[in-house]
Enzyme design. Structure first.
Site, mmCIF file in Angstrom:
data_model
loop_
_atom_site.group_PDB
_atom_site.id
_atom_site.type_symbol
_atom_site.label_atom_id
_atom_site.label_comp_id
_atom_site.label_asym_id
_atom_site.label_seq_id
_atom_site.Cartn_x
_atom_site.Cartn_y
_atom_site.Cartn_z
ATOM 1 N N ASN A 246 0.814 -1.223 0.000
ATOM 2 C CA ASN A 246 0.000 0.000 0.000
ATOM 3 C C ASN A 246 0.845 1.269 0.000
ATOM 4 O OD1 ASN A 246 -2.505 1.725 1.025
ATOM 5 N ND2 ASN A 246 -0.859 2.010 2.521
ATOM 6 N N TYR B 250 3.051 8.780 -11.540
ATOM 7 C CA TYR B 250 2.129 8.054 -10.657
ATOM 8 C C TYR B 250 1.296 7.046 -11.468
ATOM 9 C CZ TYR B 250 -1.413 7.421 -6.980
ATOM 10 O OH TYR B 250 -2.251 6.896 -6.035
ATOM 11 N N ALA C 171 1.987 5.722 -14.340
ATOM 12 C CA ALA C 171 2.854 4.642 -14.837
ATOM 13 C C ALA C 171 3.130 3.634 -13.732
ATOM 14 C CB ALA C 171 4.162 5.233 -15.366
ATOM 15 N N SER C 172 3.382 4.148 -12.514
ATOM 16 C CA SER C 172 3.674 3.221 -11.409
ATOM 17 C C SER C 172 2.452 2.369 -11.082
ATOM 18 C CB SER C 172 4.122 3.997 -10.162
ATOM 19 O OG SER C 172 3.052 4.713 -9.574
HETATM 20 P P1 NDP Z 1 -0.879 8.618 2.666
HETATM 21 O O1 NDP Z 1 -0.033 9.679 2.046
HETATM 22 O O2 NDP Z 1 -1.938 8.999 3.634
HETATM 23 O O3 NDP Z 1 0.073 7.507 3.368
HETATM 24 C C1 NDP Z 1 1.131 6.977 2.640
HETATM 25 C C2 NDP Z 1 1.750 5.856 3.438
HETATM 26 O O4 NDP Z 1 2.834 5.290 2.662
HETATM 27 C C3 NDP Z 1 2.356 6.317 4.754
HETATM 28 O O5 NDP Z 1 2.193 5.301 5.705
HETATM 29 C C4 NDP Z 1 3.835 6.494 4.408
HETATM 30 O O6 NDP Z 1 4.699 6.358 5.512
HETATM 31 C C5 NDP Z 1 4.018 5.309 3.461
HETATM 32 N N1 NDP Z 1 5.185 5.455 2.605
HETATM 33 C C6 NDP Z 1 5.442 6.429 1.683
HETATM 34 N N2 NDP Z 1 6.619 6.221 1.093
HETATM 35 C C7 NDP Z 1 7.131 5.093 1.634
HETATM 36 C C8 NDP Z 1 8.335 4.362 1.445
HETATM 37 N N3 NDP Z 1 9.261 4.744 0.557
HETATM 38 N N4 NDP Z 1 8.540 3.248 2.184
HETATM 39 C C9 NDP Z 1 7.622 2.840 3.100
HETATM 40 N N5 NDP Z 1 6.465 3.485 3.319
HETATM 41 C C10 NDP Z 1 6.225 4.599 2.598
HETATM 42 O O7 NDP Z 1 -1.483 7.808 1.437
HETATM 43 P P2 NDP Z 1 -2.923 7.146 1.202
HETATM 44 O O8 NDP Z 1 -3.345 6.419 2.411
HETATM 45 O O9 NDP Z 1 -3.819 8.149 0.595
HETATM 46 O O10 NDP Z 1 -2.558 6.119 0.041
HETATM 47 C C11 NDP Z 1 -2.231 4.764 0.281
HETATM 48 C C12 NDP Z 1 -2.080 4.076 -1.066
HETATM 49 O O11 NDP Z 1 -3.293 4.194 -1.799
HETATM 50 C C13 NDP Z 1 -0.978 4.675 -1.937
HETATM 51 O O12 NDP Z 1 -0.321 3.661 -2.645
HETATM 52 C C14 NDP Z 1 -1.752 5.560 -2.891
HETATM 53 O O13 NDP Z 1 -1.065 5.743 -4.094
HETATM 54 C C15 NDP Z 1 -3.021 4.745 -3.082
HETATM 55 N N6 NDP Z 1 -4.139 5.537 -3.529
HETATM 56 C C16 NDP Z 1 -4.607 6.583 -2.772
HETATM 57 C C17 NDP Z 1 -5.671 7.335 -3.238
HETATM 58 C C18 NDP Z 1 -6.245 8.474 -2.461
HETATM 59 O O14 NDP Z 1 -7.141 9.153 -2.997
HETATM 60 N N7 NDP Z 1 -5.827 8.736 -1.236
HETATM 61 C C19 NDP Z 1 -6.299 7.056 -4.551
HETATM 62 C C20 NDP Z 1 -5.720 5.942 -5.245
HETATM 63 C C21 NDP Z 1 -4.695 5.214 -4.746
HETATM 64 P P3 NDP Z 1 5.034 7.655 6.457
HETATM 65 O O15 NDP Z 1 3.837 7.829 7.336
HETATM 66 O O16 NDP Z 1 6.259 7.245 7.193
HETATM 67 O O17 NDP Z 1 5.246 8.812 5.521
#
Ligand code: NDP
Length: 243
Positions: A91, A156, A158-159
């Site tokens: 995630n 984003y 692409a990923s």
């Molecule tokens: P948030 O920004 O609220 O949280 C992101 C999380 O990812 C945090 O726990 C962060 O850790 C962690 N993280 C970021 N980079 C890394 C890394 N390099 N290694 C380990 N952990 C990492 O994101 P969301 O909850 O909104 O999103 C979660 C997922 O859902 C993502 O993949 C996002 O792309 C996807 N998504 C979200 C949408 C949305 O509308 N919110 C829509 C579509 C997909 P830390 O707290 O330490 O920064």
């Protein structure tokens, strides 16, 4: 897959969608490893909530999932502290939005490194456990951006499209071993990631007229973990925006 008694790894479990998935899995009786990149306080808080509210074992781990060898070390640490994990939710995700013409190489690499390579790293290091345990279930959190694209989100999108390819290939490759791999593609969900966006404009564009909640994404992830005859599927949780 029965969730009770299993160990689950949730990357990006400190906040937002990952936090909701971790709590939901804990509520169903799984021990939880919460990985975050830096916010160890938030990760600790989620782990304590999993333990306190649901009586499961939980731990917080700081890891940059884009780091291949560090991912290996963290997977080994989780195994020694929480046992063999057979559920993996990839995630962790970041955005570095901008027009393609303005996107730097380092931003593009960072997004692909975290969102796509990070998922591969976790799968690569957990597969040995899944094979030894003769069971395993992976859920990758993609995005509707990976299905329909989005101007200003080339890295984003692409990923997230890459994650769908990874999901389908893993599903085919691992099915003979009883290991399943599915994806959830959220639309706009209320988290820190979307907090800076024009929410009123987005609500008007979503057929169901609102943003989704992290818990609604968690529902789909947990459904896919339990659904023993579903693999290689991508479930949209998007209020209809990608219809
Ligand atoms: P948030 O920004 O609220 O949280 C992101 C999380 O990812 C945090 O726990 C962060 O850790 C962690 N993280 C970021 N980079 C890394 C890394 N390099 N290694 C380990 N952990 C990492 O994101 P969301 O909850 O909104 O999103 C979660 C997922 O859902 C993502 O993949 C996002 O792309 C996807 N998504 C979200 C949408 C949305 O509308 N919110 C829509 C579509 C997909 P830390 O707290 O330490 O920064």
């Amino acid at each position: 897959m029965e969730i009770r008694g299993k160990t689950a790894v949730v990357t990006g479990g400190s906040r937002g969608i990952g936090r909701a998935i971790a709590l939901r899995l804990a509520s169903e009786g799984a021990n939880i490893a919460i990985i975050s990149s830096g916010s160890s306080d938030a990760a600790e808080k989620t782990a304590l909530e999993c333990q306190g509210s649901f009586g499961v074992k939980a731990g917080a781990y700081t890891l940059d999932v884009s780091d291949f060898s560090a991912s290996k070390e963290t997977v080994a640490k989780i195994k020694s502290e929480l046992g063999s994990a057979t559920i993996l939710v990839n995630n962790a995700g970041i955005t570095r939005d901008g027009l393609a013409a303005m996107t730097s190489e380092s931003d593009f690499d960072a997004v692909i490194g975290t969102n796509l390579k990070g998922a591969f790293n976790m799968v690569r290091h957990m597969l040995g456990i899944f094979i030894r345990e003769r069971q395993g279930c992976i859920v990758n959190i993609s995005s509707v951006s990976g299905i329909i694209g989005n101007a200003g989100q080339c890295s984003y999108s692409a990923s997230k499209a890459g994650l769908i390819g990874l999901t389908k290939s893993l599903a085919k490759e691992l099915a003979p071993r009883g290991i399943r791999c599915n994806a959830v593609a959220p639309g706009f969900i209320k988290t820190d990631m979307t907090s800076g966006l024009d929410l009123e404009r987005i609500e008007k564009a979503v057929p169901l007229g609102r943003l989704g909640s992290p818990e609604e994404v968690a529902d789909a992830a947990v459904f896919l973990i339990k659904a023993d005859y579903i693999t290689g599927e991508v479930v949209r949780v998007d209020g209809g925006i990608a219809i």
